[in-house]
Structures are given as structure tokens and as C-alpha cells.
Design a protein around this motif. Sequence first.
Motif, PDB file in Angstrom:
ATOM      1  N   ALA A 131    -122.063  35.430 -11.822  1.00 11.24           N
ATOM      2  CA  ALA A 131    -123.484  35.391 -12.168  1.00 11.24           C
ATOM      3  C   ALA A 131    -123.700  34.614 -13.466  1.00 11.24           C
ATOM      4  O   ALA A 131    -123.397  35.136 -14.545  1.00 11.24           O
ATOM      5  N   PRO A 132    -124.216  33.374 -13.409  1.00 19.26           N
ATOM      6  CA  PRO A 132    -124.476  32.628 -14.649  1.00 19.26           C
ATOM      7  C   PRO A 132    -125.464  33.348 -15.558  1.00 19.26           C
ATOM      8  O   PRO A 132    -125.325  33.326 -16.783  1.00 19.26           O
ATOM      9  N   ALA A 133    -126.475  33.991 -14.952  1.00 25.26           N
ATOM     10  CA  ALA A 133    -127.507  34.651 -15.756  1.00 25.26           C
ATOM     11  C   ALA A 133    -126.913  35.752 -16.623  1.00 25.26           C
ATOM     12  O   ALA A 133    -127.191  35.849 -17.826  1.00 25.26           O
ATOM     13  N   THR A 134    -126.094  36.599 -16.023  1.00 24.75           N
ATOM     14  CA  THR A 134    -125.485  37.701 -16.767  1.00 24.75           C
ATOM     15  C   THR A 134    -124.580  37.174 -17.866  1.00 24.75           C
ATOM     16  O   THR A 134    -124.593  37.670 -19.001  1.00 24.75           O
ATOM     17  N   THR A 135    -123.797  36.150 -17.550  1.00 25.13           N
ATOM     18  CA  THR A 135    -122.859  35.595 -18.526  1.00 25.13           C
ATOM     19  C   THR A 135    -123.588  34.996 -19.718  1.00 25.13           C
ATOM     20  O   THR A 135    -123.262  35.284 -20.881  1.00 25.13           O
ATOM     21  N   VAL A 136    -124.595  34.167 -19.449  1.00 18.04           N
ATOM     22  CA  VAL A 136    -125.346  33.526 -20.532  1.00 18.04           C
ATOM     23  C   VAL A 136    -126.044  34.577 -21.392  1.00 18.04           C
ATOM     24  O   VAL A 136    -126.016  34.520 -22.630  1.00 18.04           O
ATOM     25  N   ALA A 137    -126.681  35.558 -20.743  1.00 18.34           N
ATOM     26  CA  ALA A 137    -127.420  36.580 -21.489  1.00 18.34           C
ATOM     27  C   ALA A 137    -126.498  37.408 -22.378  1.00 18.34           C
ATOM     28  O   ALA A 137    -126.838  37.724 -23.525  1.00 18.34           O
ATOM     29  N   LEU A 138    -125.321  37.771 -21.882  1.00 23.34           N
ATOM     30  CA  LEU A 138    -124.390  38.575 -22.677  1.00 23.34           C
ATOM     31  C   LEU A 138    -123.830  37.779 -23.852  1.00 23.34           C
ATOM     32  O   LEU A 138    -123.624  38.325 -24.943  1.00 23.34           O
ATOM     33  N   ILE A 139    -123.582  36.502 -23.647  1.00 21.90           N
ATOM     34  CA  ILE A 139    -123.102  35.663 -24.748  1.00 21.90           C
ATOM     35  C   ILE A 139    -124.164  35.567 -25.835  1.00 21.90           C
ATOM     36  O   ILE A 139    -123.864  35.674 -27.032  1.00 21.90           O
ATOM     37  N   ARG A 140    -125.423  35.391 -25.425  1.00 23.64           N
ATOM     38  CA  ARG A 140    -126.513  35.346 -26.409  1.00 23.64           C
ATOM     39  C   ARG A 140    -126.649  36.684 -27.131  1.00 23.64           C
ATOM     40  O   ARG A 140    -126.825  36.737 -28.349  1.00 23.64           O
ATOM     41  N   GLU A 141    -126.587  37.765 -26.379  1.00 25.07           N
ATOM     42  CA  GLU A 141    -126.755  39.094 -26.975  1.00 25.07           C
ATOM     43  C   GLU A 141    -125.670  39.393 -27.999  1.00 25.07           C
ATOM     44  O   GLU A 141    -125.925  40.026 -29.033  1.00 25.07           O
ATOM     45  N   ASN A 142    -124.446  38.939 -27.729  1.00 29.97           N
ATOM     46  CA  ASN A 142    -123.320  39.230 -28.617  1.00 29.97           C
ATOM     47  C   ASN A 142    -123.062  38.131 -29.645  1.00 29.97           C
ATOM     48  O   ASN A 142    -122.091  38.211 -30.394  1.00 29.97           O
ATOM     49  N   HIS A 143    -123.937  37.109 -29.675  1.00 29.83           N
ATOM     50  CA  HIS A 143    -123.810  36.008 -30.645  1.00 29.83           C
ATOM     51  C   HIS A 143    -122.381  35.454 -30.641  1.00 29.83           C
ATOM     52  O   HIS A 143    -121.773  35.243 -31.698  1.00 29.83           O
ATOM     53  N   ALA A 144    -121.858  35.238 -29.439  1.00 31.32           N
ATOM     54  CA  ALA A 144    -120.468  34.809 -29.299  1.00 31.32           C
ATOM     55  C   ALA A 144    -120.368  33.288 -29.275  1.00 31.32           C
ATOM     56  O   ALA A 144    -121.247  32.597 -28.758  1.00 31.32           O
ATOM     57  N   PRO A 339    -119.377  39.949 -12.975  1.00 37.06           N
ATOM     58  CA  PRO A 339    -120.784  39.943 -12.533  1.00 37.06           C
ATOM     59  C   PRO A 339    -121.007  39.016 -11.345  1.00 37.06           C
ATOM     60  O   PRO A 339    -120.416  37.945 -11.248  1.00 37.06           O
ATOM     61  N   GLN A 340    -121.887  39.436 -10.448  1.00 44.53           N
ATOM     62  CA  GLN A 340    -122.224  38.620  -9.277  1.00 44.53           C
ATOM     63  C   GLN A 340    -123.641  38.964  -8.862  1.00 44.53           C
ATOM     64  O   GLN A 340    -123.972  40.131  -8.698  1.00 44.53           O
TER      65      GLN A 340
END
Length: 569
Positions: A131-144, A339-340
Motif C-alpha cells: 500500500a503506497p498510501a500507508t507507507t507514505v503516510a507513516l513515513i510522514r508521521e514519523n518524520h523518517a 500493508p495492502q
Amino acid sequence: MTMDPSLMGPLLILGVVLIAGSAGGWVARRLHVPSITGNIIAGTLLAVTVFRGVGVARELQPLSSFAIGLIAVTAGGHFSYRRIHNALRRIMFISIFESCTAVLSVFLFLRLFGTDTLVALMLGCLAASTAPATTVALIRENHAKGPFVKTLLAAVSIDSSICILMFAFVHGLLAALYSHAEVTLGFAEGLRQTLWQLLGSGGLAVLLGFITSQLFDNHRYHDFSVLLVSILLGAGLSFYAGFSPLLTCLFYGAYLGNTSRRNEEQLRALEPIEPLLYTAFFTLAGATVHFDLLMSAGGLCLVYVGARILGKGVGAYLGAWLSGSSKRIRNSMPLGFVPQAGVALGLVVILQGDSRIPEEVSFLVGTLVLAAVTINEIIGPFFTRAALRRSREVDLDRPRLVEFLDEEFILPNLEAGDKWEALEKLVDFYARTHKVSEAEKQHVLETVVERERESATGIGKGAAVPHGRVDSGDAIEGVMALCPQGIEFDAFDGEPVRILMLIVTPKEHEKRHLEVLESMSMMMSNEQIRSRLIAAIDANDAWEVVESEESRTFNYFLEMDEDEASNGT
């Protein structure tokens, strides 16, 4: 209480979704749970209370389609050659192995449990996507930020593309086999659909990208509006022509990320609305969770989920190991592909709309995938967050004193006959990785050479910090090169230079230039840092040194107070 969407209207529905999703995300963060999980749970609560028995997702389908299109453009933009040029081997190995191993694992386990061969093959193909959406959102949320994040984002973009193309082939194969019972015709139809998706989506993306580039250069048009309309047109035209909207948006993002520096910068134009879109998207995803299907899918769904996680994990580890990735990336990557959602769901809709596929086959595939997505979207964020934390790249996406020491700006094994050739190659590497024009490249080279003729920039102990000037810019930029064999650089101690750090400073950043220069000099005075950099086998290995605790003492985060900065904590 049940509300009728026909009376509420889509705007009121959207307002309720955003309020509930934001509240769920807030509670999740307080409980140290990924906010995406809070959005999904809020959506499931809406589905069984306020919107019970109502297809709310249908009312907001255009919003969901736009959100997944924007996420795909963002993910595609991360497949920028200047960012991944020295990590391409790692990214391709991991992407291919994790997607193909997931396909093989799901196929074999489902066959072992008695699933029909063709159905198992289709489900295996759908298992390839993340899931690109989940991956992008989690990276943004964690400031990674870092090599792991860069690899994960690029790999998710690639495995989504692989999934779409594999699905197109297998879909055509199955349709021909079920309707004509001919293997040869099935392969021909599968190849035709695959090429149609690849060439059609790619051609449309390039056309949109070219038009968008021209509009970006015309300052009469607002960049935000241009990008917004382009995504809407890309997704809409793809759906109309029978292409994959997701693939078109991925290719469109990749086009912008690789054509010019200005185009790449425009990918950030929609960032102000991204948090709201993510909240709405994941809350709607929760509202469409099918808990009833979990019961009907039974143990076969758990087999699919378990086999997919196993295949993704083993494949990601093998790909990282075979590509020579660092131990940190090898151990973190297997957790990042659980995620999927959007890609698999969209492909299931296509399958169910094909009259050539027997209804019992499309129903079984749809039931299993929807049930599996329900599980993966609930547990997936926990796995991805664990991967980000294990990689030690959480909270690295913050302003630092020296911003240009990322992996993509490190050139290992620079070879040059003398320092003038070394400077020319260093400036050329800077121009390629920062997408500067030929004229600007020549200007930087002239200022670097002029400064070197005035006074040698070799600071001793095998290091040199040449620097040039540009007329204007948003920030100080630069690159680093490693020369294990050493280059004569007229350093005051007479030692050959093995570490080169080029600093390019805009005129308005002179004060920060002195701070950066002092920081680099202090970093190079540390014998442990110098020896580890010289021994680095590739750019990622050098980045590990740059991100070590020893280096962070000198290259500290700017929001730290002075005491923290001086202690490097």
C-alpha cells in the motif's frame, strides 16, 4: 442512529469523516499507536453506527480516487534517478525479490490447501502489491528520512507497478482460458493487456508531464492548480481509456521527478492538503472494512495473509542481502511490506467486472482479498512503524546544520590524476545530483577553481573542503567524494587528500557557510570518522558513518538547544 447520505449530501459526509478520522488519529497518537490505525478504527465505528448499512464510500469515490492518485504521484516522484542513482541495485533487487517471492509463496501455500491453480495464480499476483498510501503516510508521521526510507518508497512504487503488470498478464490469460480454453490464446491476450497497460499508462503520463512542465514554466498559472488538474485528468483519462490510473500517476510522478529540478520541486505543491486527504482516505478505508467477509473467508484468508507476509519478508531480506545492503537495512526491510489496500482492491474491481471470468472465481478472489486487506490494513501500520524504528531513521527528517550529506550526494571511489581533475569531476557530480544547468555548472566550477587558486582548501589529515558560490538559492548545497588512493592537494601538512567535501553557497547564506565550513573541519579532525569514511565500500556505508553518533556531534539538528547541540544528543 442511521443517516441517509442522500439527505446528508457528500459535503456533510466528508465533514463527519474528517472529524471522526482526526479524532481517531489523535487518540491513536496518545496511545502510541500509528495514527492511520486510529483513522481506520474511526471509520469502522462510523460504518456500524452513523453510516450503518449505507455505502458511504460510493458517495466519496471521487475523493478516494484523487487521494490514491496523489499518493501514487508522490511515490513515483521518489523514484528520482538523482536520489536513487547509487542505490539502484539495492532498490531493484529488493523490489523484484519481495514481490516475486510473495507471488510464489501465496501460490504454493494456496495450492497446498487445495485452491484451484488459476485462482491461486491470480491471488498470488495480487499479493505482490504494497500500500503506497500507508507507507507514505507513516513515513510522514514519523518524520523518517534516510537510505532505508528511500529504498522502501522506491520499492513500494516498483512492486505496485509489478503487481499491475502481472495482474494484466494473468487476467488476460485467465479470460482467454475460461472463454476459449486455449493456452496459446491466453498467453497472447495476457501479453496484449500487459503491453496496453504499460505503454498506455506510460504514454499518457509522459504527455501529461510534458504539458505540465510547460505550464510550470509559465508563471501565469498557479503550480498548485496545475498539479491538481493534472492528477484529476491523469486518473480520469486512464479510467476512461482502460489504463491503470495508479500506474499512470506513478509514471507521472516519476516523470516530474526525473526531468528537471523545478518539476521535482513542484511535487511538493499539494503538501498543504495531504494531511486532510490521508485522514479522509484511511477513514473511508475503515468504513469499507468487511468483517463479515473475515468469517466467510475462514482459514484460507489467514493462509493468504501469512503466506504473503512470509514471502514479502523472505524476499526483501534476500534482495537486501544479494545487493550487499547494510545489516541495518537487511534487518529492517522485511517488516516494511505488510500493508495492502488500494492497488489490490482496484484490481479486484476490474476482475469482478469482466464477464469472461466465472462469477464463482471472481467472488472467491474478491472475498479473500477484501478480507485480507482488512487484516493487513489493521496490522500493517504496526509492522511498517517497527521497520522505521529498527532502521533508526525516525525523526531524521528535520533541518540540520549540513543538509547535503545524504546517500545520493556521496561519490565513492573518485579517481583523478590531480586536484584540478578531481575538482572538475566533483562539480560534475554536484551538477548531476542537483540538476543544475550547464551554465550554472560552469559558474560553480569557475568559482571553485578561483577559490582554490587563491588558497588551497586542503585542511590537512587527508581532507579538503573546496567551496564555490552561486548568485542565489534556498540553501547551501554540496557533495562528498571519497578517494582511497589519495590525491595531491597542496594541503599544509603535505598529506594526499582522500576525503573531498564540496560546498556550494548562495550569496545570502554567507553566515551559515562559515558554520558549515567549521563543522566539516571539526568532523574531519576526528580520526575515527576519517578512517571509517576512507574504508567505506559504497555510498550507503559512508552515510552510516555520517549518521553515526560521533558525526552528529558536529552535524546537529538545528532545532536543538545549544547544550544539546554541543553534546551531540
